[in-house]
Write a protein that holds these residues in place. Structure first.
Motif, mmCIF file in Angstrom:
data_model
loop_
_atom_site.group_PDB
_atom_site.id
_atom_site.type_symbol
_atom_site.label_atom_id
_atom_site.label_comp_id
_atom_site.label_asym_id
_atom_site.label_seq_id
_atom_site.Cartn_x
_atom_site.Cartn_y
_atom_site.Cartn_z
ATOM 1 N N ILE A 248 0.633 -1.285 0.136
ATOM 2 C CA ILE A 248 0.011 -0.060 0.008
ATOM 3 C C ILE A 248 0.814 1.264 -0.156
ATOM 4 O O ILE A 248 0.454 2.184 -0.572
ATOM 5 C CB ILE A 248 -0.750 -0.047 1.317
ATOM 6 C CG1 ILE A 248 -2.058 -1.111 1.103
ATOM 7 C CG2 ILE A 248 -1.593 1.172 1.329
ATOM 8 C CD1 ILE A 248 -3.069 -1.133 2.115
ATOM 9 N N ARG A 249 1.869 1.380 0.757
ATOM 10 C CA ARG A 249 2.904 2.612 0.950
ATOM 11 C C ARG A 249 3.271 3.264 -0.507
ATOM 12 O O ARG A 249 2.873 4.288 -0.578
ATOM 13 C CB ARG A 249 3.874 2.121 1.867
ATOM 14 C CG ARG A 249 4.741 3.480 2.244
ATOM 15 C CD ARG A 249 5.702 3.271 3.365
ATOM 16 N NE ARG A 249 5.308 3.035 4.475
ATOM 17 C CZ ARG A 249 5.635 1.677 4.980
ATOM 18 N NH1 ARG A 249 6.324 0.854 4.384
ATOM 19 N NH2 ARG A 249 5.202 1.191 6.407
ATOM 20 N N PRO A 250 3.786 2.290 -1.056
ATOM 21 C CA PRO A 250 4.222 2.797 -2.599
ATOM 22 C C PRO A 250 3.251 3.436 -3.207
ATOM 23 O O PRO A 250 3.502 4.407 -4.163
ATOM 24 C CB PRO A 250 4.979 1.620 -3.146
ATOM 25 C CG PRO A 250 5.534 0.554 -2.163
ATOM 26 C CD PRO A 250 4.235 0.940 -1.227
ATOM 27 N N VAL A 251 1.969 2.915 -3.198
ATOM 28 C CA VAL A 251 0.811 3.486 -4.012
ATOM 29 C C VAL A 251 0.130 4.606 -3.526
ATOM 30 O O VAL A 251 0.021 5.543 -4.242
ATOM 31 C CB VAL A 251 -0.301 2.130 -4.139
ATOM 32 C CG1 VAL A 251 -1.512 2.473 -5.017
ATOM 33 C CG2 VAL A 251 0.289 0.860 -4.848
ATOM 34 N N LEU A 252 -0.005 4.612 -2.296
ATOM 35 C CA LEU A 252 -0.695 5.772 -1.847
ATOM 36 C C LEU A 252 0.158 6.695 -1.036
ATOM 37 O O LEU A 252 -0.391 8.004 -1.120
ATOM 38 C CB LEU A 252 -1.557 5.172 -0.592
ATOM 39 C CG LEU A 252 -2.594 4.212 -1.243
ATOM 40 C CD1 LEU A 252 -3.523 3.973 0.117
ATOM 41 C CD2 LEU A 252 -3.793 4.922 -2.065
ATOM 42 N N LYS A 257 7.990 10.398 -8.630
ATOM 43 C CA LYS A 257 9.014 11.194 -9.367
ATOM 44 C C LYS A 257 8.992 11.794 -10.845
ATOM 45 O O LYS A 257 9.341 12.755 -11.095
ATOM 46 C CB LYS A 257 10.337 10.577 -9.031
ATOM 47 C CG LYS A 257 10.459 10.274 -7.565
ATOM 48 C CD LYS A 257 11.885 9.707 -7.253
ATOM 49 C CE LYS A 257 12.229 9.672 -5.905
ATOM 50 N NZ LYS A 257 13.421 8.786 -5.700
ATOM 51 N N GLY A 258 8.473 10.698 -11.598
ATOM 52 C CA GLY A 258 8.243 11.223 -12.984
ATOM 53 C C GLY A 258 7.389 12.113 -13.247
ATOM 54 O O GLY A 258 7.754 13.157 -13.969
ATOM 55 N N ASN A 259 6.153 12.364 -12.575
ATOM 56 C CA ASN A 259 5.314 13.599 -12.992
ATOM 57 C C ASN A 259 6.075 14.573 -12.404
ATOM 58 O O ASN A 259 5.919 15.713 -12.779
ATOM 59 C CB ASN A 259 4.078 13.270 -12.138
ATOM 60 C CG ASN A 259 3.280 12.008 -12.613
ATOM 61 O OD1 ASN A 259 3.548 11.709 -13.795
ATOM 62 N ND2 ASN A 259 2.405 11.406 -12.016
ATOM 63 N N GLN A 260 6.873 14.586 -11.247
ATOM 64 C CA GLN A 260 7.405 15.809 -10.861
ATOM 65 C C GLN A 260 8.449 16.256 -11.545
ATOM 66 O O GLN A 260 8.530 17.523 -11.634
ATOM 67 C CB GLN A 260 7.918 15.296 -9.223
ATOM 68 C CG GLN A 260 8.469 16.536 -8.466
ATOM 69 C CD GLN A 260 8.778 16.188 -7.203
ATOM 70 O OE1 GLN A 260 9.205 15.153 -6.878
ATOM 71 N NE2 GLN A 260 9.618 17.167 -6.329
#
Length: 283
Positions: A248-252, A257-260
């Motif tokens: 859950i942690r990586p998803v939420l 970083k790509g979008n940033q």
């Protein structure tokens, strides 16, 4: 529904009612006191014996805070009398007797026995048998003050189920120890996570979302918690929530970083275009 499944349902319902009717004192409460004082000794480490010998009053206060931590914090958060946690004389006497035996028994026999696997198997399951009931009492206590306070019920229920973990920092202060980063918010234990889960489900039941009686939910949760605690003692099983958290942690809760980077690049391009326009205007 056939006869066999009906009988199983009736048996579960009857067991749940029997479990709900079991009194907490003396068996379950004394098991709780034993483990709380044991945790106090483990947390104090090599300084435990020195504290008991040099300042028995501070040691006793630390023990009582550990034993009644859930009630103390729940009453404090709800604006109710904190000293009500110590209103029962028989509970104070029982907790004091346990504290004395765990610190001052001849040759430290009580503490040594509780540190063995047999001692843990005798007490830990009994203690966990009462956790869901304590959480349910916290949910009911919060509901009496805030009938529509879903979050409040979950918080107070979780605190009632694992209050000693939250009051440990105060108890450490009495011992002259201050470790501000060591707390349940920064590093939540499996015990606290289990209490939150129980509080969440029991609050949903109180709100009418889960269509089952509270005693059945408590009994079902207990049937999961007790085997887990036995597995922790015998098989050294770790936190069961870790695997779910890893998914859950990586998803939420992770930044994209790509979008940033794309946004940063877009801002740079816009800034360059703005600089070019300003240069043209200057020319």
């Amino acid at each position: 529904m056939d006869i066999e499944s009906w009988n199983m349902t009736m048996s579960f319902s009857e067991l749940a009612k029997t479990y709900h009717a079991l009194p907490m004192f003396p068996v379950f409460d004394i098991a709780h006191y034993i483990l709380m004082v044991l945790q106090l000794r483990l947390d104090a480490g090599i300084d435990a014996e020195g504290l008991a010998e040099s300042n028995a009053l501070a040691c006793w206060l630390c023990g009582m805070l550990s034993c009644f931590g859930g009630k103390i914090i729940a009453n404090f958060l709800l604006g109710q009398p904190i000293m009500a946690a110590f209103s029962s004389t028989k509970h104070i006497i029982a907790a004091t007797v346990v504290w004395y035996l765990m610190f001052y028994s001849p040759w430290d026999v009580c503490h040594h026995f509780m540190m063995t696997k047999l001692g843990k198997l005798l007490v830990y399951p009994v203690k966990e048998f009462s956790r869901a009931k304590k959480v349910a009492s916290g949910v009911a206590q919060a509901a009496a003050v805030y009938p529509e306070g879903f979050v409040v019920m979950v918080i107070i229920g979780a605190v009632k189920g694992s209050g000693s973990l939250f009051i440990r920092n105060i108890e450490r202060l009495l011992r002259g120890v201050w470790v501000p980063t060591a707390n349940e918010i920064m590093s939540p234990s499996a015990t606290f996570k289990i209490s939150v889960t129980c509080a969440f489900l029991l609050t949903l039941q109180r709100m009418g979302v889960i269509p089952f009686p509270p005693e059945q939910i408590m009994f079902g949760l207990t049937m999961l918690i007790v085997p887990y605690k036995v597995a922790v003692i015998l098989l050294k099983v770790g936190d069961p929530y870790v695997h779910v958290e890893k998914v859950i942690r990586p998803v939420l809760f992770k930044k994209r970083k790509g979008n940033q980077s794309a946004k940063q690049q877009q801002r740079k391009d816009e800034k360059k275009e703005g600089d070019k326009d300003s240069k043209k205007k200057a020319e």
